[in-house]
Design a protein around this motif. Structure first.
Motif, PDB file in Angstrom:
ATOM      1  N   ASP A 184       0.830  -1.212   0.000  1.00  0.00           N
ATOM      2  CA  ASP A 184       0.000   0.000   0.000  1.00  0.00           C
ATOM      3  C   ASP A 184       0.863   1.260   0.000  1.00  0.00           C
ATOM      4  O   ASP A 184       0.591   2.220  -0.731  1.00  0.00           O
ATOM      5  CB  ASP A 184      -0.906   0.018   1.236  1.00  0.00           C
ATOM      6  CG  ASP A 184      -2.082  -0.936   1.094  1.00  0.00           C
ATOM      7  OD1 ASP A 184      -2.172  -1.609   0.057  1.00  0.00           O
ATOM      8  OD2 ASP A 184      -2.901  -0.991   2.028  1.00  0.00           O
ATOM      9  N   GLU A 185       1.885   1.264   0.846  1.00  0.00           N
ATOM     10  CA  GLU A 185       2.753   2.445   0.925  1.00  0.00           C
ATOM     11  C   GLU A 185       3.480   2.687  -0.390  1.00  0.00           C
ATOM     12  O   GLU A 185       3.574   3.817  -0.872  1.00  0.00           O
ATOM     13  CB  GLU A 185       3.784   2.275   2.046  1.00  0.00           C
ATOM     14  CG  GLU A 185       3.203   2.427   3.433  1.00  0.00           C
ATOM     15  CD  GLU A 185       4.279   2.319   4.491  1.00  0.00           C
ATOM     16  OE1 GLU A 185       3.932   1.947   5.613  1.00  0.00           O
ATOM     17  OE2 GLU A 185       5.460   2.591   4.204  1.00  0.00           O
ATOM     18  N   GLU A 186       3.996   1.616  -0.951  1.00  0.00           N
ATOM     19  CA  GLU A 186       4.741   1.767  -2.207  1.00  0.00           C
ATOM     20  C   GLU A 186       3.834   2.249  -3.338  1.00  0.00           C
ATOM     21  O   GLU A 186       4.239   3.087  -4.154  1.00  0.00           O
ATOM     22  CB  GLU A 186       5.409   0.443  -2.572  1.00  0.00           C
ATOM     23  CG  GLU A 186       6.557   0.082  -1.659  1.00  0.00           C
ATOM     24  CD  GLU A 186       7.064  -1.328  -1.883  1.00  0.00           C
ATOM     25  OE1 GLU A 186       8.239  -1.588  -1.598  1.00  0.00           O
ATOM     26  OE2 GLU A 186       6.272  -2.189  -2.333  1.00  0.00           O
ATOM     27  N   ASP A 223       1.259   4.103  -2.935  1.00  0.00           N
ATOM     28  CA  ASP A 223       0.977   5.514  -2.660  1.00  0.00           C
ATOM     29  C   ASP A 223       2.064   6.395  -3.278  1.00  0.00           C
ATOM     30  O   ASP A 223       1.786   7.386  -3.964  1.00  0.00           O
ATOM     31  CB  ASP A 223       0.913   5.719  -1.137  1.00  0.00           C
ATOM     32  CG  ASP A 223       0.208   7.016  -0.772  1.00  0.00           C
ATOM     33  OD1 ASP A 223      -0.110   7.799  -1.685  1.00  0.00           O
ATOM     34  OD2 ASP A 223      -0.015   7.246   0.425  1.00  0.00           O
ATOM     35  N   VAL A 224       3.322   5.993  -3.059  1.00  0.00           N
ATOM     36  CA  VAL A 224       4.447   6.775  -3.583  1.00  0.00           C
ATOM     37  C   VAL A 224       4.524   6.658  -5.108  1.00  0.00           C
ATOM     38  O   VAL A 224       4.706   7.655  -5.821  1.00  0.00           O
ATOM     39  CB  VAL A 224       5.759   6.309  -2.941  1.00  0.00           C
ATOM     40  CG1 VAL A 224       6.935   7.090  -3.503  1.00  0.00           C
ATOM     41  CG2 VAL A 224       5.697   6.445  -1.425  1.00  0.00           C
ATOM     42  N   SER A 225       4.375   5.455  -5.589  1.00  0.00           N
ATOM     43  CA  SER A 225       4.502   5.222  -7.028  1.00  0.00           C
ATOM     44  C   SER A 225       3.431   5.976  -7.817  1.00  0.00           C
ATOM     45  O   SER A 225       3.702   6.555  -8.875  1.00  0.00           O
ATOM     46  CB  SER A 225       4.407   3.716  -7.317  1.00  0.00           C
ATOM     47  OG  SER A 225       4.536   3.465  -8.686  1.00  0.00           O
ATOM     48  N   THR A 240       1.901   8.694  -6.876  1.00  0.00           N
ATOM     49  CA  THR A 240       2.231  10.128  -6.858  1.00  0.00           C
ATOM     50  C   THR A 240       3.300  10.437  -7.906  1.00  0.00           C
ATOM     51  O   THR A 240       3.220  11.447  -8.621  1.00  0.00           O
ATOM     52  CB  THR A 240       2.730  10.551  -5.469  1.00  0.00           C
ATOM     53  OG1 THR A 240       1.738  10.214  -4.496  1.00  0.00           O
ATOM     54  CG2 THR A 240       2.982  12.052  -5.418  1.00  0.00           C
ATOM     55  N   HIS A 241       4.298   9.572  -7.980  1.00  0.00           N
ATOM     56  CA  HIS A 241       5.340   9.736  -9.010  1.00  0.00           C
ATOM     57  C   HIS A 241       4.719   9.761 -10.403  1.00  0.00           C
ATOM     58  O   HIS A 241       5.051  10.624 -11.230  1.00  0.00           O
ATOM     59  CB  HIS A 241       6.346   8.588  -8.874  1.00  0.00           C
ATOM     60  CG  HIS A 241       7.210   8.371 -10.076  1.00  0.00           C
ATOM     61  ND1 HIS A 241       8.170   9.259 -10.490  1.00  0.00           N
ATOM     62  CD2 HIS A 241       7.236   7.349 -10.972  1.00  0.00           C
ATOM     63  CE1 HIS A 241       8.765   8.803 -11.579  1.00  0.00           C
ATOM     64  NE2 HIS A 241       8.211   7.654 -11.895  1.00  0.00           N
ATOM     65  N   LEU A 256      -5.388   4.698  -7.060  1.00  0.00           N
ATOM     66  CA  LEU A 256      -4.740   4.287  -5.807  1.00  0.00           C
ATOM     67  C   LEU A 256      -5.677   3.404  -4.984  1.00  0.00           C
ATOM     68  O   LEU A 256      -5.248   2.389  -4.426  1.00  0.00           O
ATOM     69  CB  LEU A 256      -4.317   5.521  -5.011  1.00  0.00           C
ATOM     70  CG  LEU A 256      -3.614   5.253  -3.692  1.00  0.00           C
ATOM     71  CD1 LEU A 256      -2.331   4.450  -3.913  1.00  0.00           C
ATOM     72  CD2 LEU A 256      -3.287   6.563  -2.965  1.00  0.00           C
ATOM     73  N   MET A 292      -0.852   5.238   7.336  1.00  0.00           N
ATOM     74  CA  MET A 292       0.503   5.247   6.791  1.00  0.00           C
ATOM     75  C   MET A 292       1.398   6.248   7.511  1.00  0.00           C
ATOM     76  O   MET A 292       0.927   7.249   8.037  1.00  0.00           O
ATOM     77  CB  MET A 292       0.447   5.600   5.303  1.00  0.00           C
ATOM     78  CG  MET A 292      -0.225   4.526   4.487  1.00  0.00           C
ATOM     79  SD  MET A 292      -0.016   4.819   2.737  1.00  0.00           S
ATOM     80  CE  MET A 292      -0.872   3.398   2.081  1.00  0.00           C
ATOM     81  N   HIS A 352       9.963   4.534  -2.118  1.00  0.00           N
ATOM     82  CA  HIS A 352       9.819   3.478  -3.116  1.00  0.00           C
ATOM     83  C   HIS A 352      11.068   3.479  -3.987  1.00  0.00           C
ATOM     84  O   HIS A 352      11.468   4.519  -4.499  1.00  0.00           O
ATOM     85  CB  HIS A 352       8.579   3.764  -3.971  1.00  0.00           C
ATOM     86  CG  HIS A 352       8.376   2.793  -5.087  1.00  0.00           C
ATOM     87  ND1 HIS A 352       7.980   3.184  -6.354  1.00  0.00           N
ATOM     88  CD2 HIS A 352       8.522   1.457  -5.148  1.00  0.00           C
ATOM     89  CE1 HIS A 352       7.890   2.127  -7.123  1.00  0.00           C
ATOM     90  NE2 HIS A 352       8.214   1.060  -6.422  1.00  0.00           N
ATOM     91  N   GLN A 369       8.299  10.269  -0.361  1.00  0.00           N
ATOM     92  CA  GLN A 369       7.093  11.100  -0.300  1.00  0.00           C
ATOM     93  C   GLN A 369       6.790  11.489   1.137  1.00  0.00           C
ATOM     94  O   GLN A 369       6.783  10.642   2.035  1.00  0.00           O
ATOM     95  CB  GLN A 369       5.903  10.321  -0.888  1.00  0.00           C
ATOM     96  CG  GLN A 369       4.587  11.073  -0.849  1.00  0.00           C
ATOM     97  CD  GLN A 369       3.471  10.320  -1.537  1.00  0.00           C
ATOM     98  OE1 GLN A 369       3.696   9.652  -2.540  1.00  0.00           O
ATOM     99  NE2 GLN A 369       2.267  10.423  -1.012  1.00  0.00           N
ATOM    100  N   LEU A 414       6.919  15.160  -2.938  1.00  0.00           N
ATOM    101  CA  LEU A 414       7.637  13.980  -3.421  1.00  0.00           C
ATOM    102  C   LEU A 414       9.008  14.417  -3.918  1.00  0.00           C
ATOM    103  O   LEU A 414       9.118  15.358  -4.705  1.00  0.00           O
ATOM    104  CB  LEU A 414       6.865  13.314  -4.565  1.00  0.00           C
ATOM    105  CG  LEU A 414       7.547  12.108  -5.217  1.00  0.00           C
ATOM    106  CD1 LEU A 414       7.492  10.908  -4.291  1.00  0.00           C
ATOM    107  CD2 LEU A 414       6.891  11.759  -6.549  1.00  0.00           C
ATOM    108  N   GLU A 428      12.075  12.908  -6.110  1.00  0.00           N
ATOM    109  CA  GLU A 428      12.403  11.796  -6.986  1.00  0.00           C
ATOM    110  C   GLU A 428      13.708  12.095  -7.710  1.00  0.00           C
ATOM    111  O   GLU A 428      13.949  13.212  -8.166  1.00  0.00           O
ATOM    112  CB  GLU A 428      11.280  11.505  -7.976  1.00  0.00           C
ATOM    113  CG  GLU A 428      10.718  12.714  -8.693  1.00  0.00           C
ATOM    114  CD  GLU A 428       9.558  12.332  -9.596  1.00  0.00           C
ATOM    115  OE1 GLU A 428       9.564  11.223 -10.119  1.00  0.00           O
ATOM    116  OE2 GLU A 428       8.658  13.146  -9.782  1.00  0.00           O
TER     117      GLU A 428
END
Lengths: 108, 447
Positions: free
Chosen positions: A74-76, A78-80, A82-83, A99, B97, B103, B135, B141, B143
């Motif tokens: 779930d956390e990954e 969330d970040v992915s 957003t990226h 998401l 979270m 990531h 993030q 974020l 990157e």
């Protein structure tokens, strides 16, 4: 264009968006993006997962193959996501739906 | 009046009033007639039945009360079970979270290049591009991505592809600050990773020494505005901009600092009339300075152009639906006359106008619906054709101007792992430059 114009242009552009002001006024806990956490609760909107699955298929496959939702936590995700929101210029509404779908489907 | 008279009057009154009643009572106490007796018996029966019904109603109410209690127990139990199970993974999202999440992603590739080329057949180590995403909550974020590669003489070369902080301003705007991949066109920003790119390399003109900017350092405002099924996307950037190379060309990559105070302004507008179709237009304008060596004669006052305008524009389109992906991109850049020092002319040379133009079209189709064979499902033929022309710089033109055709077959081992085999025909447009035919194999992995 003279150099002094560029900082003014940049500053004006940023100010026009009103984003930093919104963050400063509301604080990190209440940023527009932070509100999205509640918006990604499928218990409140069961159709969000359906919309998310559709947006995931239509949006992500424009550039690359679809990764299995189970590849990330779930956390990954969330970040992915957003990226990818930044990289692919995705609308926030689609991002929230995608998401919700990925986090509901990854079995983690 | 005497007491005797009172007694007489009372007795008379009682007699007058009470005697008829006594007479009636005497009559009622007499045996009823048969009809009355039947009615009385019927009344007694009804009273008994009513009593029975009252008993049954009371019993039913008691049963209903017990059933209601049982149902309530069941509801409480269900709620208890839901409380124990509902925080499971399916619906547990952001609220639980940590503030900082990260990531690790990226891609890598290895391969082989041979054929009728100026160089030897060779295995190539390819690239290793780890990218890091950190993030903070949901509004910031960071990157960054490195690129590592082994050169032909065994050295390891590394490059910071991008390093940017993204600040989510609202649903429709993200502020990007730092070194970022150029938002011009589609290929560089979104399609160049080897597990995404359907062909082994970039289209002619869209790689190094091409017309496609690689990156820039500055600030970007970008986002998307949805309207029904349509989408409008934008990326507006102000950056350090391009720089003149020591060969007299234009280097289009993000510098750590600017060589002049003029900033580049550019970006891209994209539009999705339907989810499967994207069309876009890009533009960039900047000024580039000539290189002035310290011991070079100062040409000030000579009227020579010590800087020049650089502008670039392009259009792109992509149609992606199911197994089909069709793409087209066009870019053209122009730089004015420029006086600059070069490797060959360290005292300076007046360069003519420089024009570069590149385009490509590409179609790929995944054979997922053609057969029941698992192997056929994973195959994806791809064809790409493009042209790259240069005028105003003979050395660059001789080295790079070409028409290029690629034909390949990809085999997807997994959604992010691809084995590519392909042929690349390079038809150099400068007379006398021998054409090349490359055989290319590549294994790409996105992680």
């Amino acid at each position: 264009m003279k150099s002094c114009i560029f900082p003014a242009f940049t500053l004006a552009t940023i100010l026009l968006t009103g984003g930093p002001a919104a963050i400063a006024q509301s604080g990190p806990e209440e940023t527009p993006a932070a509100e999205s956490a509640a918006d990604t609760d499928p218990m409140q909107d069961p159709m969000q997962i359906v919309r998310g699955a559709k947006a995931w298929n239509e949006t992500c496959s424009r550039c690359h193959n679809l990764r299995s939702p189970s590849e990330l936590t779930d956390e990954e995700w969330d970040v992915s996501v957003t990226h990818m929101r930044v990289r692919g210029n995705l609308p926030a509404s689609d991002v929230r739906d995608i998401l919700a779908f990925l986090q509901a489907s990854n079995n983690q | 009046m005497t007491c005797a008279k009172y007694r007489s009057m009372v007795l008379a009154t009682v007699a007058l009033i009470g005697l008829p009643a006594l007479a009636q009572e005497t009559q009622e106490q007499s045996p009823p007639d048969p009809q009355t007796a039947a009615l009385l018996e019927r009344i007694e029966q009804l009273e008994a039945e009513l009593a029975d019904l009252r008993g049954e109603v009371l019993q039913s109410a008691e049963t209903a009360s017990k059933a209601e209690a049982t149902a309530q127990d069941a509801v409480d139990r269900i709620a208890e079970v839901q409380d124990q199970t509902s925080p499971g993974p399916a619906y547990a999202v952001s609220p639980g979270m940590p503030d900082t999440k990260w990531h690790l992603a990226g891609y890598a590739d290895v391969g082989f290049v041979g054929g009728d080329t100026s160089g030897p057949d060779s295995f190539v180590s390819g690239k290793f591009n780890p990218s890091f995403h950190f993030q903070y909550k949901d509004f910031l974020l960071f990157e960054g991505e490195f690129e590592y590669a082994t050169t032909g003489d065994g050295e390891t070369e590394s490059e910071l592809e991008y390093s940017q902080i993204d600040l989510v301003l609202n649903d429709h705007a993200v502020l990007v600050v730092g070194k970022y991949l150029s938002p011009i066109g589609q290929f560089q920003e979104r399609l160049h990773p080897s597990w995404i790119n359907k062909v082994q390399g970039a289209p002619a003109g869209f790689g190094h020494d091409g017309v496609q900017p690689a990156s820039d350092t500055g600030v970007q405002l970008r986002g998307s505005i949805p309207a029904g099924v349509t989408r409008l996307t934008y990326a507006l950037a102000v950056g350090n901009g391009p720089r003149t190379t020591s060969e007299g060309g234009v280097e289009l990559m993000g510098m750590g600092s600017d060589d002049n105070s003029n900033k580049s302004i550019g970006g891209r507008i994209g539009f999705f009339p339907m989810p499967a179709l994207e069309v876009g237009g890009s533009y960039l304008t900047a000024r580039v300075d000539g290189i002035m060596n310290p011991d070079m004669p100062v040409p000030s006052g000579s009227g020579l152009p010590l800087d020049a305008r650089f502008q670039l524009w392009g259009v792109d389109a992509a149609y992606t639906k199911g197994p089909l992906a069709a793409r087209f991109e066009y870019l053209k850049s122009e730089r004015g006359k420029l006086f600059t020092a070069t490797d060959e002319e360290p005292d300076g040379v007046l360069l003519p106008d420089l024009e570069m133009e590149a385009w490509y079209g590409q179609v790929s189709y995944r054979l997922s619906g053609f057969s029941d064979s698992e192997i056929i499902h994973r195959l994806e033929p791809v064809v790409r054709y493009g042209e790259f022309s240069i005028s105003g710089h003979p050395e660059l033109e001789e080295e790079n101007a070409q028409n290029r055709l690629n034909a390949g077959l990809n085999y997807w081992l997994a959604p992010t792992i691809v084995a590519k085999a392909g042929l690349e025909w390079r038809d150099y447009t400068v007379p006398g430059v021998p054409d090349e035919t490359l055989i290319q194999f590549q294994l790409g992995y996105g992680f």
